[in-house]
Enzyme design. Structure first.
Site, PDB file in Angstrom:
ATOM      1  N   ASP A 477       0.859  -1.191   0.000  1.00 22.61           N
ATOM      2  CA  ASP A 477       0.000   0.000   0.000  1.00 22.61           C
ATOM      3  C   ASP A 477       0.894   1.240   0.000  1.00 22.61           C
ATOM      4  OD1 ASP A 477      -2.971   0.976   0.609  1.00 22.61           O
ATOM      5  OD2 ASP A 477      -1.588   2.233   1.749  1.00 22.61           O
ATOM      6  N   ILE A 478       0.559   2.211  -0.875  1.00 18.53           N
ATOM      7  CA  ILE A 478       1.317   3.461  -0.940  1.00 18.53           C
ATOM      8  C   ILE A 478       0.899   4.326   0.247  1.00 18.53           C
ATOM      9  CG2 ILE A 478       1.828   5.507  -2.304  1.00 18.53           C
ATOM     10  CD1 ILE A 478       1.091   3.914  -4.792  1.00 18.53           C
ATOM     11  N   GLU A 520      -4.737   2.192  -4.345  1.00 19.23           N
ATOM     12  CA  GLU A 520      -3.285   2.263  -4.264  1.00 19.23           C
ATOM     13  C   GLU A 520      -2.685   0.988  -3.668  1.00 19.23           C
ATOM     14  OE1 GLU A 520      -4.866   4.367  -0.506  1.00 19.23           O
ATOM     15  OE2 GLU A 520      -5.448   4.040  -2.584  1.00 19.23           O
TER      16      GLU A 520
END
Length: 613
Positions: A477-478, A520
């Site tokens: 996950d960003i 994301e």
């Protein structure tokens, strides 16, 4: 002795009262004790005429006090039991609402168009995909009749899903044509299932519309192409029949001319051999066309082309070249015969056929203008035929002959027909490949999509179970991506997602599968790797992601960091769903512990630690 026993009962009761933690229950018990005390005193005075109200109220008879306390304990236990039942009912109601919310979210975010209609044909719910498919708004759909929002040939007929589900069918599925708001047609796979209440009574129907309009168009194009090929073959057959008829006339004339009988017989023999040869060539072309239409991969296609090229041109040699992805070179994909006098790899500018967009025969043009990709040989007779389909040049068909000075017109015609079959087959296969990639790839990042990932993960876990292998899932996950979007805009966010996708594609093993999970979030499935390698790969991705620095509107975007959760089959689950959940929990722990880190799932945490939605 009796009073001593009653004293022991009182002491044990008081000890239990001290252990109670719910002070509200104690307060209620005290009030109820007073009420019972007053009520008992009143009964003794007014019913049994035993003494005065005050004397009975303050009676110190330990037996009566013990009875009053016993009644109080029973009443308090009843209140506690009733409270627990009410609490369980509230918890069940809360869980039911959460499940309903999750189901509604799945319905609204489904990739297929979906709607729910009641038994009166009224639409009671529809998702956003349905709105996009029909071009309608919610006000134009909700509360309207189903045939008013999306009409089709099954409406008001026994094929109508409402009629079929109401008659007892549990599931129906068929292809159907529907009309949109603007009158245009769409083709869908309609799947309808019953919607039941808690009493298993039918209250509505759930309809799923999977848009297959594009697939229908492709199928129509393929049918059109096949029909065109059949027409060409029919025309060729017709011309051969006409030639055969002419031969029969010549034979008849030859019989009447005794002086030319021998000559006519020889001529007839040669022509019959030519016809038989042409029929055999047509048969080979028909077989090759059928085989090529069944090919699923380019390797299969090239093997079939080589096989039938050897049958059609047994004394000759040749090769098939295709453009590379960059379209700046052509590469040899298939060859037959011996001593190919053409380079394996060359530039399109090295071939006169590709430069002119038409067939080039070296013996029919000036010999000083030979193609540069052909090795010089004075006795060589060659043809270069561009492979063209749908107005696009796909590659080159190179043919060479060392025996004939000039190629006959029939052989040229056969070569041209052969190249047309090849070009059409390659074009169709490329179109299938494009459609398949569109179905399993995320259009923004180019990674595999979530549906492909879930199917692949279940398949690989099944294989790993049989072969005792390890399957690792790295969930990525960003960090602070919403803030990134708010700061730079969604276009910059899309650029960053593309770069992360390219980063994952170039930094995983060939056998690994990189997917976009949603938003994301990304997932990398590692098959057959050890636990140490899986963790090392996750750390490598986390560290090197900081070097992603795409440009947007002339400036370099801010570097990102990744939070990563790692789960492994069979350590953290036996199914794809459980492994993904374990990786998700580990990912949430990475975020909870400060982000920009890798966390490995723990078996005990997958059961007791539930991250918020």
């Amino acid at each position: 002795m009796y009073n001593k026993k009653k004293d022991n009962h009182i002491k044990r009761f008081l000890q239990k009262m001290k252990c109670l933690k719910n002070q509200e229950v104690i307060k209620i018990g005290i009030v109820m004790l007073l009420i019972l005390w007053l009520l008992e005193s009143a009964i003794h005075v007014f019913i049994f005429n035993k003494g005065s109200f005050i004397s009975n109220l303050f009676s110190l008879d330990l037996h009566e006090i013990w009875m009053r306390l016993l009644i109080l304990v029973i009443f308090i236990a009843f209140i506690c039991y009733t409270g627990k039942i009410i609490s369980k009912l509230k918890n069940a109601e809360t869980e039911s609402k959460e499940i309903q919310s999750e189901l509604l979210q799945i319905f609204n975010t489904a990739a297929d168009a979906m709607r729910i209609i009641d038994k009166e044909f009224n639409v009671i719910r529809a998702n956003d995909t349905f709105m996009a498919l029909t071009g309608l708004t919610k006000n134009e759909v909700i509360g309207k009749k189903c045939y008013e929002t999306l009409s089709g040939s099954a409406c008001h007929t026994p094929l109508c899903p409402v009629y079929q589900i109401s008659s007892g069918k549990q599931r129906i599925e068929y292809d159907i044509e529907k009309k949109k708001k603007d009158g245009s047609s769409i083709y869908c796979i309609l799947t309808a299932t019953p919607l039941l209440n808690t009493s298993s009574n039918l209250i509505g129907i759930v309809e799923d519309f999977r848009d297959i309009t594009e697939r229908k168009k492709v199928e129509e194009e393929l049918i059109k192409t096949r029909n065109e090929l059949e027409i060409k073959i029919e025309e060729k057959t017709k011309s051969l029949k006409e030639a055969n008829e002419r031969l029969e006339i010549e034979i008849s004339e030859g019989e009447r001319a005794s002086g030319q009988m021998h000559q006519l017989n020889e001529k007839l023999k040669l022509q019959l051999e030519e016809i038989e040869k042409r029929n055999q060539e047509i048969a080979f072309l028909g077989e090759m066309s059928t085989m090529l239409q069944s090919c699923l991969e380019f390797n299969e296609t090239f093997k079939i082309i080589s096989k039938y090229a050897e049958k059609l041109f047994p004394a000759d040699s040749g090769a098939i070249y295709l453009y590379s992805n960059s379209r700046n070179i052509l590469e040899e994909m298939s060859a037959w015969g011996k001593n190919i006098y053409s380079e394996n790899v060359f530039s399109p500018h090295d071939c006169w056929a590709l430069r002119r967009g038409q067939i080039y025969a070296n013996k029919e043009q000036f010999t000083e203008f030979n193609c540069k990709h052909v090795i010089q040989n004075d006795s060589l007779n060659y043809l270069c035929i561009p492979l063209m389909a749908q107005g696009e040049t796909l590659g080159l068909f190179y043919f060479q002959n060392l025996e004939e000075e000039l190629l006959s017109s029939s052989k040229k015609m056969l070569l041209n027909t052969f190249s047309e079959h090849i070009a059409m087959a390659l074009s169709n296969l490329r179109l299938r490949e494009v459609l398949r990639n569109q179905a399993i790839r995320d259009p923004l990042t180019g990674l595999f999509n979530r549906r492909y990932m879930e199917e692949t993960l279940e398949r690989e876990i099944s294989r790993a179970s049989r072969q005792k292998l390890i399957v690792g899932v790295i969930m990525i996950d960003i960090d602070h991506f919403k803030l990134f979007n708010d700061t730079y805009g969604h276009k910059a966010g899309d650029i960053m997602l593309k770069e992360v996708g390219r980063f994952l594609q170039t930094n995983v093993r060939k056998e690994d599968i990189a997917c976009r999970f949603g938003g994301e979030e990304f997932i990398v499935i590692m098959i057959g790797a050890s636990r140490e390698i899986i963790y090392q790969r996750a750390e490598f991705l986390r560290k090197n992601a900081k070097n992603i620095n795409p440009e947007y509107e002339g400036s370099v975007l801010k570097n990102i960091t990744l939070s990563i959760g790692v789960a492994i089959y069979p350590d953290h689950g036996e199914t794809g769903e459980s492994i993904i959940r374990a990786a998700d929990i580990a990912l949430y722990k990475s975020k909870h512990d400060g982000r920009d880190r890798v966390t490995i799932a723990h078996a005990e945490e997958t059961d007791i630690f539930n991250p918020p939605e």
